[in-house]
Design an enzyme around this catalytic site. Sequence first.
Site, PDB file in Angstrom:
ATOM      1  N   HIS A 130      -1.047   0.208  -9.789  1.00  0.00           N
ATOM      2  CA  HIS A 130      -1.744  -0.738  -8.893  1.00  0.00           C
ATOM      3  C   HIS A 130      -2.238  -1.969  -9.673  1.00  0.00           C
ATOM      4  O   HIS A 130      -3.444  -2.241  -9.729  1.00  0.00           O
ATOM      5  CB  HIS A 130      -2.903  -0.038  -8.170  1.00  0.00           C
ATOM      6  CG  HIS A 130      -3.329  -0.766  -6.919  1.00  0.00           C
ATOM      7  ND1 HIS A 130      -3.678  -0.130  -5.751  1.00  0.00           N
ATOM      8  CD2 HIS A 130      -3.458  -2.093  -6.652  1.00  0.00           C
ATOM      9  CE1 HIS A 130      -4.014  -1.021  -4.833  1.00  0.00           C
ATOM     10  NE2 HIS A 130      -3.885  -2.225  -5.364  1.00  0.00           N
TER      11      HIS A 130
ATOM     12  N   ARG B 121       0.840  -1.197   0.000  1.00  0.00           N
ATOM     13  CA  ARG B 121       0.000   0.000   0.000  1.00  0.00           C
ATOM     14  C   ARG B 121       0.871   1.241   0.000  1.00  0.00           C
ATOM     15  O   ARG B 121       1.947   1.262   0.636  1.00  0.00           O
ATOM     16  CB  ARG B 121      -0.895   0.024   1.240  1.00  0.00           C
ATOM     17  CG  ARG B 121      -2.071  -0.930   1.198  1.00  0.00           C
ATOM     18  CD  ARG B 121      -3.121  -0.531   0.157  1.00  0.00           C
ATOM     19  NE  ARG B 121      -4.251  -1.437   0.131  1.00  0.00           N
ATOM     20  CZ  ARG B 121      -4.400  -2.456  -0.715  1.00  0.00           C
ATOM     21  NH1 ARG B 121      -3.472  -2.710  -1.612  1.00  0.00           N
ATOM     22  NH2 ARG B 121      -5.478  -3.217  -0.672  1.00  0.00           N
TER      23      ARG B 121
HETATM   24  P1  NDP Z   1      -2.009 -11.459   5.042  1.00  0.00           P
HETATM   25  O1  NDP Z   1      -2.928 -10.877   6.048  1.00  0.00           O
HETATM   26  O2  NDP Z   1      -2.218 -12.880   4.633  1.00  0.00           O
HETATM   27  O3  NDP Z   1      -0.498 -11.327   5.534  1.00  0.00           O
HETATM   28  C1  NDP Z   1      -0.036 -10.204   6.176  1.00  0.00           C
HETATM   29  C2  NDP Z   1       1.372 -10.464   6.698  1.00  0.00           C
HETATM   30  O4  NDP Z   1       1.872  -9.241   7.235  1.00  0.00           O
HETATM   31  C3  NDP Z   1       1.392 -11.486   7.808  1.00  0.00           C
HETATM   32  O5  NDP Z   1       2.541 -12.287   7.716  1.00  0.00           O
HETATM   33  C4  NDP Z   1       1.469 -10.620   9.066  1.00  0.00           C
HETATM   34  O6  NDP Z   1       2.121 -11.212  10.179  1.00  0.00           O
HETATM   35  C5  NDP Z   1       2.314  -9.469   8.564  1.00  0.00           C
HETATM   36  N1  NDP Z   1       2.118  -8.291   9.415  1.00  0.00           N
HETATM   37  C6  NDP Z   1       0.970  -7.644   9.729  1.00  0.00           C
HETATM   38  N2  NDP Z   1       1.195  -6.633  10.576  1.00  0.00           N
HETATM   39  C7  NDP Z   1       2.512  -6.642  10.837  1.00  0.00           C
HETATM   40  C8  NDP Z   1       3.371  -5.866  11.651  1.00  0.00           C
HETATM   41  N3  NDP Z   1       2.902  -4.851  12.404  1.00  0.00           N
HETATM   42  N4  NDP Z   1       4.682  -6.159  11.684  1.00  0.00           N
HETATM   43  C9  NDP Z   1       5.167  -7.176  10.945  1.00  0.00           C
HETATM   44  N5  NDP Z   1       4.416  -7.982  10.150  1.00  0.00           N
HETATM   45  C10 NDP Z   1       3.106  -7.707  10.088  1.00  0.00           C
HETATM   46  O7  NDP Z   1      -2.087 -10.505   3.755  1.00  0.00           O
HETATM   47  P2  NDP Z   1      -1.929 -10.899   2.228  1.00  0.00           P
HETATM   48  O8  NDP Z   1      -0.637 -11.611   2.074  1.00  0.00           O
HETATM   49  O9  NDP Z   1      -3.149 -11.558   1.714  1.00  0.00           O
HETATM   50  O10 NDP Z   1      -1.866  -9.442   1.552  1.00  0.00           O
HETATM   51  C11 NDP Z   1      -0.844  -8.536   1.872  1.00  0.00           C
HETATM   52  C12 NDP Z   1      -1.150  -7.159   1.303  1.00  0.00           C
HETATM   53  O11 NDP Z   1      -0.885  -7.110  -0.092  1.00  0.00           O
HETATM   54  C13 NDP Z   1      -2.600  -6.688   1.379  1.00  0.00           C
HETATM   55  O12 NDP Z   1      -2.938  -6.246   2.681  1.00  0.00           O
HETATM   56  C14 NDP Z   1      -2.639  -5.573   0.364  1.00  0.00           C
HETATM   57  O13 NDP Z   1      -2.313  -4.356   1.006  1.00  0.00           O
HETATM   58  C15 NDP Z   1      -1.533  -5.948  -0.620  1.00  0.00           C
HETATM   59  N6  NDP Z   1      -2.059  -6.253  -1.942  1.00  0.00           N
HETATM   60  C16 NDP Z   1      -1.688  -5.465  -3.014  1.00  0.00           C
HETATM   61  C17 NDP Z   1      -2.109  -5.752  -4.285  1.00  0.00           C
HETATM   62  C18 NDP Z   1      -1.639  -4.969  -5.454  1.00  0.00           C
HETATM   63  O14 NDP Z   1      -2.127  -5.157  -6.563  1.00  0.00           O
HETATM   64  N7  NDP Z   1      -0.673  -4.094  -5.306  1.00  0.00           N
HETATM   65  C19 NDP Z   1      -3.014  -6.890  -4.569  1.00  0.00           C
HETATM   66  C20 NDP Z   1      -3.320  -7.674  -3.382  1.00  0.00           C
HETATM   67  C21 NDP Z   1      -2.864  -7.344  -2.137  1.00  0.00           C
HETATM   68  P3  NDP Z   1       1.509 -12.494  10.935  1.00  0.00           P
HETATM   69  O15 NDP Z   1       1.638 -13.633   9.940  1.00  0.00           O
HETATM   70  O16 NDP Z   1       2.362 -12.655  12.092  1.00  0.00           O
HETATM   71  O17 NDP Z   1       0.070 -12.160  11.223  1.00  0.00           O
HETATM   72  C1  OXD Z   2      -5.928  -5.942  -3.058  1.00  0.00           C
HETATM   73  C2  OXD Z   2      -5.480  -5.004  -4.070  1.00  0.00           C
HETATM   74  O1  OXD Z   2      -5.750  -5.682  -1.879  1.00  0.00           O
HETATM   75  O2  OXD Z   2      -5.841  -5.162  -5.254  1.00  0.00           O
HETATM   76  O3  OXD Z   2      -6.461  -6.998  -3.439  1.00  0.00           O
HETATM   77  O4  OXD Z   2      -4.740  -4.090  -3.763  1.00  0.00           O
END
Ligand code: NDP
Ligand code: OXD
Length: 310
Positions: free
Chosen positions: A273, A225
């Site tokens: 994006h 993000r």
């Molecule tokens: P998940 O919720 O599956 O994974 C999030 C990870 O981040 C987990 O490992 C979590 O740790 C870690 N995390 C959360 N908070 C913290 C913190 N404070 N410190 C350290 N680690 C942290 O998310 P996804 O993998 O499904 O998606 C990740 C992100 O990708 C989405 O939130 C979105 O913003 C972005 N995205 C972007 C897209 C694009 O087109 N650019 C498309 C899709 C997604 P823990 O495992 O310990 O909970």
């Molecule tokens: C998502 C994205 O979070 O597209 O799926 O950014």
Amino acid sequence: MTSIVFYSRTDDPAPWREIFARELPHLAFRVDPDIGDPAEVHYTLVWKPPAGWHGQFPHLRAILSLGAGVDALLTDASLPSHVPVVRLLDGGLGRQMAEYAAYGVLHFHRRMHEYAARQRTGTWEMLEPRSTESCVVGVMGLGVLGVQAVRLIDALGFPVIGWSRTPKDLGAVETFSGAPGLDAFLARTRVLVNFLPLTPQTSGILDRRLFARLPRGSYLVNVARGGHLVEPDLLAALDDGQIDGALLDVFGSEPLPPDHPFWQHPKIVVTPHVAGVTLADEAAAQIIANVRRLENGEAPVGIVDRAAGY
Ligand code: NDP
Ligand code: OXD
């Protein structure tokens, strides 16, 4: 008749309408602003609806996100607190996101940003190749999507390390966790790839202080993000060489304004994006399965922990 309302200004409702008509014909599929009787709306399928939009549906049972990240939904203070928010778990995004991250690693490792600069001036100059082993890739966020990037980059032969909130066991991939693990993780990382969710804890995490903890001349790939990145801090780090290049897919303000300095910056690659795009054909199965669960009185899969923010 029970209905589901679709809201997105970037996704085409047509394939969703077709899939819902086929799989759940008893449900009326409506597309905002043609919402019909708000009292009949039990489900919404959404990407970035305006704040307050959900308040019009008195009998809502679930908010189904068209995306994996739900930060835009959760910042709506008026979102009904008793209704579960359900996010996409991979749904075809994982492979796309992993490809994008791997592309970023290869781009910087093979010095494509430097060759692009030389091409602009018609300069034929060979640069010293670097060993793959020396290019340590650090993935922040080891959830559904981050882990897939780790696996693909590992398969390409790069040393990969990961960082998450809670400890993870990814076999041979070394992992770090929490604030205590961040320094050691950053000190080793040459290409930093951000897969974190945007939460109050991670907002602005990619800042001057974090860049200073990376080895000099590191690279940034941000697929998560725009709110993670303190944009002036990146510009300063690029100017003084602490960061040597950035591949950015997400921004604080989207679309990125035409006069934004990132567009013309020689060390920044901008994409709009698109690292992971939700495709109805790949994502619908889990959304349909969740609506069926809800209709049977069961809990859907992928409920967001609102307190954690992801
Ligand atoms: P998940 O919720 O599956 O994974 C999030 C990870 O981040 C987990 O490992 C979590 O740790 C870690 N995390 C959360 N908070 C913290 C913190 N404070 N410190 C350290 N680690 C942290 O998310 P996804 O993998 O499904 O998606 C990740 C992100 O990708 C989405 O939130 C979105 O913003 C972005 N995205 C972007 C897209 C694009 O087109 N650019 C498309 C899709 C997604 P823990 O495992 O310990 O909970
Ligand atoms: C998502 C994205 O979070 O597209 O799926 O950014």
